[in-house]
Design a protein around this motif. Structure first.
Motif, PDB file in Angstrom:
ATOM      1  N   LYS A  70      -0.985   5.389  -3.633  1.00 39.06           N
ATOM      2  CA  LYS A  70      -0.026   4.831  -2.671  1.00 39.06           C
ATOM      3  C   LYS A  70       0.130   5.771  -1.482  1.00 39.06           C
ATOM      4  O   LYS A  70       0.064   6.997  -1.628  1.00 39.06           O
ATOM      5  CB  LYS A  70       1.363   4.639  -3.314  1.00 39.06           C
ATOM      6  CG  LYS A  70       1.399   3.619  -4.422  1.00 39.06           C
ATOM      7  CD  LYS A  70       1.309   2.214  -3.876  1.00 39.06           C
ATOM      8  CE  LYS A  70       1.459   1.197  -4.996  1.00 39.06           C
ATOM      9  NZ  LYS A  70       1.395  -0.162  -4.508  1.00 39.06           N
ATOM     10  N   LEU A  76       0.818  -1.214   0.000  1.00 41.82           N
ATOM     11  CA  LEU A  76       0.000   0.000   0.000  1.00 41.82           C
ATOM     12  C   LEU A  76       0.855   1.268   0.000  1.00 41.82           C
ATOM     13  O   LEU A  76       0.333   2.360  -0.199  1.00 41.82           O
ATOM     14  CB  LEU A  76      -0.928   0.007   1.218  1.00 41.82           C
ATOM     15  CG  LEU A  76      -1.906  -1.169   1.308  1.00 41.82           C
ATOM     16  CD1 LEU A  76      -2.614  -1.160   2.653  1.00 41.82           C
ATOM     17  CD2 LEU A  76      -2.903  -1.113   0.157  1.00 41.82           C
ATOM     18  N   TYR A  77       2.155   1.121   0.220  1.00 43.56           N
ATOM     19  CA  TYR A  77       3.055   2.260   0.386  1.00 43.56           C
ATOM     20  C   TYR A  77       3.914   2.513  -0.849  1.00 43.56           C
ATOM     21  O   TYR A  77       4.334   1.585  -1.531  1.00 43.56           O
ATOM     22  CB  TYR A  77       3.993   2.017   1.579  1.00 43.56           C
ATOM     23  CG  TYR A  77       3.315   2.218   2.903  1.00 43.56           C
ATOM     24  CD1 TYR A  77       3.457   3.402   3.607  1.00 43.56           C
ATOM     25  CD2 TYR A  77       2.511   1.225   3.445  1.00 43.56           C
ATOM     26  CE1 TYR A  77       2.815   3.592   4.821  1.00 43.56           C
ATOM     27  CE2 TYR A  77       1.870   1.410   4.661  1.00 43.56           C
ATOM     28  CZ  TYR A  77       2.019   2.595   5.339  1.00 43.56           C
ATOM     29  OH  TYR A  77       1.382   2.786   6.530  1.00 43.56           O
ATOM     30  N   ASP A  78       4.209   3.774  -1.083  1.00 40.24           N
ATOM     31  CA  ASP A  78       5.191   4.187  -2.065  1.00 40.24           C
ATOM     32  C   ASP A  78       6.568   3.715  -1.586  1.00 40.24           C
ATOM     33  O   ASP A  78       6.817   3.634  -0.378  1.00 40.24           O
ATOM     34  CB  ASP A  78       5.157   5.723  -2.181  1.00 40.24           C
ATOM     35  CG  ASP A  78       6.130   6.239  -3.206  1.00 40.24           C
ATOM     36  OD1 ASP A  78       5.795   6.208  -4.401  1.00 40.24           O
ATOM     37  OD2 ASP A  78       7.235   6.671  -2.803  1.00 40.24           O
ATOM     38  N   LYS A  97      10.550   1.648   2.288  1.00 35.51           N
ATOM     39  CA  LYS A  97       9.878   0.388   2.596  1.00 35.51           C
ATOM     40  C   LYS A  97      10.729  -0.541   3.461  1.00 35.51           C
ATOM     41  O   LYS A  97      10.197  -1.272   4.279  1.00 35.51           O
ATOM     42  CB  LYS A  97       9.473  -0.334   1.312  1.00 35.51           C
ATOM     43  CG  LYS A  97       8.177   0.169   0.733  1.00 35.51           C
ATOM     44  CD  LYS A  97       7.699  -0.756  -0.367  1.00 35.51           C
ATOM     45  CE  LYS A  97       6.402  -0.265  -0.952  1.00 35.51           C
ATOM     46  NZ  LYS A  97       5.913  -1.148  -2.017  1.00 35.51           N
TER      47      LYS A  97
END
Length: 120
Positions: A111, A28-30, A54
């Motif tokens: 994101k 879900l994250y950049d 990340k």
């Protein structure tokens, strides 16, 4: 991005977190996302509460899941607009007092690019 898409991301975030599914959560994250948390300041003072990328997110959450196998968030409120979601939830861990938490997710192009945690 429409508000409902951002709320959908927030729901997916809670599903992944409560399942302790690190890969679904990180998806879900950049890649260059940043995360700020008062818990980070306490457990990793050298970060001053802020981690980036990340890999740092993976390390942080893996440590939390390993240390706190019963860690779970109960959603109490979600409010979103075109680029952010404000989440309120109760942090639950067996044998610990419940904690009221608020978290803001900043979302760009689908994101999460930044998240900030506030403790009640």
């Amino acid at each position: 991005m429409p508000v409902n898409k951002n709320l959908f991301i927030a729901h997916r975030w809670f599903d992944a977190f409560n399942a302790h599914n690190l890969e679904q959560l990180l998806a879900l994250y950049d890649d260059n996302a940043e995360h700020f948390s008062p818990k980070l300041k306490i457990r990793k003072p050298e970060t001053d509460g802020l981690i980036k990328g990340k890999n740092a997110l993976r390390d942080w959450w893996q440590d939390a899941f390993d240390r706190l196998p019963t860690l779970n968030y109960k959603v109490t409120s979600l409010t979103g607009n075109e680029n952010r979601v404000f989440m309120e939830y109760i942090r639950k861990v067996e044998s610990e007092e419940d904690m009221l938490v608020a978290e803001v997710l900043e979302i760009k192009d689908g994101k999460i690019v930044f998240s900030r945690v506030y403790h009640g």
